[in-house]
Write a protein that holds these residues in place. Structure first.
Motif, PDB file in Angstrom:
ATOM      1  N   THR A   2      41.721  34.007  35.945  1.00 44.43           N
ATOM      2  CA  THR A   2      40.582  33.577  36.766  1.00 44.43           C
ATOM      3  C   THR A   2      40.137  34.706  37.707  1.00 44.43           C
ATOM      4  O   THR A   2      40.935  35.557  38.104  1.00 44.43           O
ATOM      5  CB  THR A   2      40.928  32.348  37.624  1.00 44.43           C
ATOM      6  OG1 THR A   2      42.005  32.670  38.489  1.00 44.43           O
ATOM      7  CG2 THR A   2      41.272  31.157  36.760  1.00 44.43           C
ATOM      8  N   LYS A  35      37.662  34.901  41.230  1.00 44.62           N
ATOM      9  CA  LYS A  35      36.937  34.137  42.245  1.00 44.62           C
ATOM     10  C   LYS A  35      36.156  35.115  43.124  1.00 44.62           C
ATOM     11  O   LYS A  35      36.707  36.113  43.567  1.00 44.62           O
ATOM     12  CB  LYS A  35      37.939  33.347  43.082  1.00 44.62           C
ATOM     13  CG  LYS A  35      37.360  32.611  44.252  1.00 44.62           C
ATOM     14  CD  LYS A  35      38.376  31.717  44.958  1.00 44.62           C
ATOM     15  CE  LYS A  35      39.625  32.441  45.351  1.00 44.62           C
ATOM     16  NZ  LYS A  35      40.571  31.626  46.124  1.00 44.62           N
ATOM     17  N   VAL A  39      33.624  30.917  40.446  1.00 37.92           N
ATOM     18  CA  VAL A  39      34.855  31.192  39.694  1.00 37.92           C
ATOM     19  C   VAL A  39      34.521  31.381  38.221  1.00 37.92           C
ATOM     20  O   VAL A  39      33.665  30.688  37.668  1.00 37.92           O
ATOM     21  CB  VAL A  39      35.875  30.036  39.854  1.00 37.92           C
ATOM     22  CG1 VAL A  39      37.130  30.307  39.047  1.00 37.92           C
ATOM     23  CG2 VAL A  39      36.213  29.817  41.322  1.00 37.92           C
ATOM     24  N   SER A  40      35.222  32.329  37.606  1.00 41.77           N
ATOM     25  CA  SER A  40      35.101  32.574  36.171  1.00 41.77           C
ATOM     26  C   SER A  40      36.500  32.529  35.561  1.00 41.77           C
ATOM     27  O   SER A  40      37.471  32.938  36.196  1.00 41.77           O
ATOM     28  CB  SER A  40      34.456  33.949  35.935  1.00 41.77           C
ATOM     29  OG  SER A  40      34.393  34.238  34.564  1.00 41.77           O
ATOM     30  N   ALA A  96      32.206  36.681  37.478  1.00 44.04           N
ATOM     31  CA  ALA A  96      32.020  35.614  38.462  1.00 44.04           C
ATOM     32  C   ALA A  96      30.850  35.965  39.366  1.00 44.04           C
ATOM     33  O   ALA A  96      30.685  37.118  39.759  1.00 44.04           O
ATOM     34  CB  ALA A  96      33.287  35.428  39.287  1.00 44.04           C
ATOM     35  N   THR A 154      27.960  34.291  42.540  1.00 46.72           N
ATOM     36  CA  THR A 154      27.513  33.225  43.417  1.00 46.72           C
ATOM     37  C   THR A 154      26.412  33.769  44.316  1.00 46.72           C
ATOM     38  O   THR A 154      26.238  34.977  44.434  1.00 46.72           O
ATOM     39  CB  THR A 154      28.669  32.611  44.258  1.00 46.72           C
ATOM     40  OG1 THR A 154      28.209  31.408  44.852  1.00 46.72           O
ATOM     41  CG2 THR A 154      29.150  33.572  45.326  1.00 46.72           C
TER      42      THR A 154
END
Length: 136
Positions: A106, A108, A122-123, A130, A132
Motif C-alpha cells: 500500500t 498512502k 491510498v493505492s 496514490a 488526493t
C-alpha cells in the motif's frame, strides 16, 4: 395631531441619503472580509508513506495548478518541504508513484494544512500511484 408634509425635493434627498449610507455600510463590510482572506497565512505539507518494501520513485504536488515534480526518490516515506501561502488558496493536489513488493503493498498520500490532516488517498498493488486533492 398635525401631519408634517415634506417637500418632494427633501423627501427625495432623504431617501437618497439613506440609500448611500446603507450601500457604504455594505461595501465597507465586504472590503473587511476580503482583506482578512487575503492576509490569511496557511502552511501546507504533502506526505507519502508506503508499507514495508514499497519504494517511492516520484512525487508531483502543487497548489492552485502550480505543480512541482520530484524525481529520483527512494524509500518508503517522503515529505515535501513546508509551503507557506498567504492569501486565498483554492485547491492542493498530490500524486506519488511507487513500486510495491506484492499485491498487498500500500501507498498512502496525505495533505496537511496548518498541521491538520485534511485529505488522504491510498493505492494498493505492485504498481502504486496514490493521489488526493483538497479544496478549500
Amino acid at each position: 395631531m398635525k401631519k408634517i408634509k415634506l417637500n418632494p425635493v427633501f423627501r427625495g434627498l432623504f431617501v437618497a441619503l439613506i440609500a448611500v449610507m446603507v450601500l457604504s455600510f455594505v461595501e465597507s463590510c465586504r472590503k473587511d472580509d476580503d482583506v482578512s482572506e487575503e492576509t490569511k497565512t496557511q502552511k501546507i505539507v504533502f506526505k507519502a508513506e508506503g508499507s514495508t518494501g514499497v519504494n517511492i520513485s516520484k512525487a508531483v504536488y502543487g497548489i492552485d495548478g502550480n505543480p512541482i515534480t520530484v524525481t529520483g526518490l527512494s524509500g518508503t516515506t517522503w515529505m515535501s518541504p513546508e509551503i507557506t501561502m498567504e492569501g486565498v488558496i483554492y485547491n492542493t493536489n498530490v500524486v506519488v508513484n511507487a513500486t510495491g513488493m506484492d499485491a498487498s503493498s500500500t501507498l498512502k498520500v496525505q495533505i496537511y494544512v496548518d498541521g491538520v490532516l485534511k485529505k488522504e488517498g491510498v493505492s494498493t498493488g505492485t504498481n502504486l500511484s496514490a493521489s488526493t486533492s483538497y479544496t478549500f
